[in-house]
Design a protein around this motif. Structure first.
Motif, PDB file in Angstrom:
ATOM      1  N   GLY A  34       0.839  -1.195   0.000  1.00 21.61           N
ATOM      2  CA  GLY A  34       0.000   0.000   0.000  1.00 21.61           C
ATOM      3  C   GLY A  34       0.872   1.243   0.000  1.00 21.61           C
ATOM      4  O   GLY A  34       2.071   1.173   0.284  1.00 21.61           O
ATOM      5  N   VAL A  35       0.265   2.375  -0.315  1.00 25.20           N
ATOM      6  CA  VAL A  35       1.029   3.613  -0.467  1.00 25.20           C
ATOM      7  C   VAL A  35       1.688   4.040   0.839  1.00 25.20           C
ATOM      8  O   VAL A  35       2.869   4.400   0.873  1.00 25.20           O
ATOM      9  CB  VAL A  35       0.133   4.748  -0.994  1.00 25.20           C
ATOM     10  CG1 VAL A  35       0.908   6.063  -1.061  1.00 25.20           C
ATOM     11  CG2 VAL A  35      -0.415   4.398  -2.379  1.00 25.20           C
ATOM     12  N   ARG A  36       0.925   4.001   1.936  1.00 24.14           N
ATOM     13  CA  ARG A  36       1.456   4.503   3.209  1.00 24.14           C
ATOM     14  C   ARG A  36       2.676   3.717   3.669  1.00 24.14           C
ATOM     15  O   ARG A  36       3.696   4.289   4.062  1.00 24.14           O
ATOM     16  CB  ARG A  36       0.380   4.461   4.287  1.00 24.14           C
ATOM     17  CG  ARG A  36       0.826   5.046   5.632  1.00 24.14           C
ATOM     18  CD  ARG A  36      -0.315   5.032   6.638  1.00 24.14           C
ATOM     19  NE  ARG A  36      -0.749   3.672   6.924  1.00 24.14           N
ATOM     20  CZ  ARG A  36      -0.157   2.875   7.819  1.00 24.14           C
ATOM     21  NH1 ARG A  36       0.914   3.298   8.473  1.00 24.14           N
ATOM     22  NH2 ARG A  36      -0.612   1.659   8.037  1.00 24.14           N
ATOM     23  N   ARG A  37       2.599   2.392   3.583  1.00 21.27           N
ATOM     24  CA  ARG A  37       3.717   1.565   4.063  1.00 21.27           C
ATOM     25  C   ARG A  37       4.897   1.550   3.097  1.00 21.27           C
ATOM     26  O   ARG A  37       5.984   1.093   3.451  1.00 21.27           O
ATOM     27  CB  ARG A  37       3.236   0.130   4.325  1.00 21.27           C
ATOM     28  CG  ARG A  37       2.436  -0.010   5.611  1.00 21.27           C
ATOM     29  CD  ARG A  37       2.098  -1.465   5.881  1.00 21.27           C
ATOM     30  NE  ARG A  37       3.291  -2.296   5.990  1.00 21.27           N
ATOM     31  CZ  ARG A  37       3.995  -2.476   7.109  1.00 21.27           C
ATOM     32  NH1 ARG A  37       3.620  -1.850   8.213  1.00 21.27           N
ATOM     33  NH2 ARG A  37       5.057  -3.250   7.124  1.00 21.27           N
ATOM     34  N   SER A  38       4.688   2.016   1.878  1.00 25.07           N
ATOM     35  CA  SER A  38       5.798   2.082   0.929  1.00 25.07           C
ATOM     36  C   SER A  38       6.542   3.411   1.005  1.00 25.07           C
ATOM     37  O   SER A  38       7.569   3.594   0.336  1.00 25.07           O
ATOM     38  CB  SER A  38       5.291   1.858  -0.501  1.00 25.07           C
ATOM     39  OG  SER A  38       4.389   2.871  -0.891  1.00 25.07           O
ATOM     40  N   LEU A  39       6.056   4.336   1.833  1.00 21.74           N
ATOM     41  CA  LEU A  39       6.705   5.642   1.976  1.00 21.74           C
ATOM     42  C   LEU A  39       8.171   5.553   2.410  1.00 21.74           C
ATOM     43  O   LEU A  39       9.010   6.315   1.917  1.00 21.74           O
ATOM     44  CB  LEU A  39       5.920   6.523   2.960  1.00 21.74           C
ATOM     45  CG  LEU A  39       4.608   7.117   2.432  1.00 21.74           C
ATOM     46  CD1 LEU A  39       3.872   7.849   3.549  1.00 21.74           C
ATOM     47  CD2 LEU A  39       4.884   8.076   1.271  1.00 21.74           C
TER      48      LEU A  39
END
Length: 215
Positions: free
Chosen positions: A40-45
């Motif tokens: 997901g986007v948040r955890r890939s930050l």
């Protein structure tokens, strides 16, 4: 503050050239795509921040003259090249052997058990061990630097623009990857994972045979 370090026209021109380069699919962009699909986007930050951190290392190396050392030294160029090639190959093989890393149920119910520091380190190492980045920055950045003015503020302005563009592009790819989880079937998403792995492996091979200009 940036207006006093580089004029707007120079900074805008640099931004256009840098954007065209960054947007071209490469190892860090592929990792952002895969991380977005897997976590997901948040955890890939953290991965995006790792790549952005490497941008400051690349620009700083040019300012210190380290990029010129790689351009002139076959030995140190080869050291960085082979470290980067082997690491890319390792990542590519792991992704090729994936047997469900992008399973929809896992992606939604379990965002991932990989520590943010590991996601950060992967992208940072992939970017910072790519000798092409040093050679590219060594050839490009001095063209936008006014030698008659203080150089560190100019390099600082360029690094901020470069990092901002890099983060924006990777964020876009991560969003695409995350959307793939909800729009594609599990088999198709697994194909995406393995495709990224195959491309990383191909890039590792390309890097292994890459030579400095003039050699």
């Amino acid at each position: 503050m940036l207006a006093h370090t580089l004029n707007f026209t120079t900074l805008a021109l640099f931004a256009l050239v840098a954007l065209a380069t960054i947007a071209t699919p490469g190892p860090t962009v592929l990792l952002a795509l895969a991380n977005g699909a897997r976590y997901g986007v948040r955890r890939s930050l953290p991965g995006m921040l790792g790549a952005v951190s490497s941008d400051f290392v690349l620009v700083g190396s040019v300012a210190l003259g380290l990029g010129a050392v790689l351009a002139a030294s076959e030995f140190w160029f080869s050291v960085v090249k082979w470290i980067g090639a082997m690491y890319l190959a390792w990542l590519g093989i792991r992704m090729l052997r994936s047997s469900g890393g992008l399973d929809l149920s896992r992606a939604v119910a379990e965002p991932g058990d990989v520590a943010p520091s590991r996601i950060f380190a992967k992208s940072f190492l992939v970017a910072v061990t790519n000798p092409k980045g040093y050679l590219f920055c060594s050839a490009l950045l001095p063209q936008f630097i006014d030698a008659s003015a203080p150089q560190w503020p100019q390099y600082a302005a360029i690094s901020l623009v470069f990092a901002g563009l890099d983060f924006s592009v990777m964020l876009g790819y991560a969003i695409i990857g995350a959307r793939a989880v909800s729009l594609l079937r599990r088999r198709a998403v697994l194909w995406l994972d393995r495709s990224c792995g195959a491309i990383l492996l191909a890039l590792a091979g390309t890097m292994a045979f890459y030579r400095r200009s003039g050699n």
